[in-house]
Design an enzyme around this catalytic site. Sequence first.
Site, PDB file in Angstrom:
ATOM      1  N   ARG A   1       0.837  -1.044  -0.086  1.00 42.09           N
ATOM      2  CA  ARG A   1       0.133   0.113  -0.024  1.00 42.09           C
ATOM      3  C   ARG A   1       0.853   1.256  -0.202  1.00 42.09           C
ATOM      4  O   ARG A   1       0.527   2.143   0.593  1.00 42.09           O
ATOM      5  CB  ARG A   1      -0.992   0.035   1.195  1.00 42.09           C
ATOM      6  CG  ARG A   1      -1.893  -0.983   1.132  1.00 42.09           C
ATOM      7  CD  ARG A   1      -2.828  -1.217   0.281  1.00 42.09           C
ATOM      8  NE  ARG A   1      -3.703  -2.429   0.004  1.00 42.09           N
ATOM      9  CZ  ARG A   1      -3.276  -3.481  -0.713  1.00 42.09           C
ATOM     10  NH1 ARG A   1      -2.169  -3.676  -1.512  1.00 42.09           N
ATOM     11  NH2 ARG A   1      -4.217  -4.330  -0.866  1.00 42.09           N
TER      12      ARG A   1
ATOM     13  N   SER B   1     -11.114  -0.629   3.033  1.00 40.61           N
ATOM     14  CA  SER B   1     -10.205  -1.132   4.116  1.00 40.61           C
ATOM     15  C   SER B   1      -9.738   0.223   4.781  1.00 40.61           C
ATOM     16  O   SER B   1      -9.044   0.994   4.319  1.00 40.61           O
ATOM     17  CB  SER B   1      -9.276  -2.033   3.941  1.00 40.61           C
ATOM     18  OG  SER B   1      -9.776  -3.331   3.141  1.00 40.61           O
TER      19      SER B   1
ATOM     20  N   GLU C   1      -5.168   3.246   6.319  1.00 38.05           N
ATOM     21  CA  GLU C   1      -4.905   2.895   4.958  1.00 38.05           C
ATOM     22  C   GLU C   1      -5.355   3.965   4.092  1.00 38.05           C
ATOM     23  O   GLU C   1      -4.881   4.418   3.126  1.00 38.05           O
ATOM     24  CB  GLU C   1      -5.496   1.523   4.366  1.00 38.05           C
ATOM     25  CG  GLU C   1      -5.303   1.350   3.116  1.00 38.05           C
ATOM     26  CD  GLU C   1      -5.624   0.019   2.460  1.00 38.05           C
ATOM     27  OE1 GLU C   1      -6.135  -0.342   1.422  1.00 38.05           O
ATOM     28  OE2 GLU C   1      -5.217  -0.871   3.169  1.00 38.05           O
TER      29      GLU C   1
END
Length: 308
Positions: A179, A229, A299
């Site tokens: 990520r 998420s 995130e």
Amino acid sequence: MIIIYKNLIDISKKLSCTVLLNESMKKHTSFKIGGNADVFIYVNNIESLKIILGLITTENIPYFIIGNGTNLLVADDGFRGVVLNLQHGLKNIEINKEENTIYCEAGVPLNKVCVCALQNNLSGLEFAWGIPGTCGGALSMNAGAYGNEISDIIEYGNYLNPNGTINRLAKDELNLSYRKSIFSDKPFIISSMKFKLHKANEKDIRAKMYENISKRKSKQPLEYPNAGSIFKRPKGYFAGALIEQSGFKGKFVGGAMVSPKHSGFIINTGKATASDVSNLIYLIKDKVYKEFGVILECEIKTLGNVNL
């Protein structure tokens, strides 16, 4: 307030870009949360982006780049600056069947590229089917699912410097990790990229795409506004499992709720505010740390006065 942006607004309009003033960011994020941005500009092409970015840099105007807004939480009091949307202007796709590659600009929806790959018997993007957002966002955060990531298929990425030059970074220069990419920490604007795929049977590609989207629909709360998420996967754990084991599944703060379907998601039940979401995140992080000694890292990205 608008006087500060007058030159930028006038030039953007002369470039035939759509300019919106005091624009609600609820309209531009999948969370459907957030106050107004002072100025919202739909950039119509890369040349306009160069000129606008140069003016923003010269006049020291705060700005933010947005695609689909699928991984973003905007503050309740909005953003005192300019939001540049690349969806309408950077949307070209080129297929090279001899090289098995797809070149696409940053504003192209990732799902559209997945369909193009399918139609041209190119495999490698099946994991991305159903991931919301644009290609620019996907590269920036090295989006992934089901054991695959953008890093598996990227050949290079092009970006625009604040000084107006376009540069290229090869795969090994993109610093891709979980990520994260070089664009996570640099003031670069992704302009385009090339994916390296491989030939496969259309029937097999379609079957894998269907399998992946079926998993998404069964496990994720796609029927509610959300930002995907909320937390990155902690090493050795799954964030959703830790949150559920901490007793937060289905818990509310105002209009924000931990999804009963998947505890890794926070959903907007209708009238959630950014404060609701940030307060719920704080409670989750605090409890998970006390219960398991694990620090959860967000995130999602934020815009404006949001403290996560």
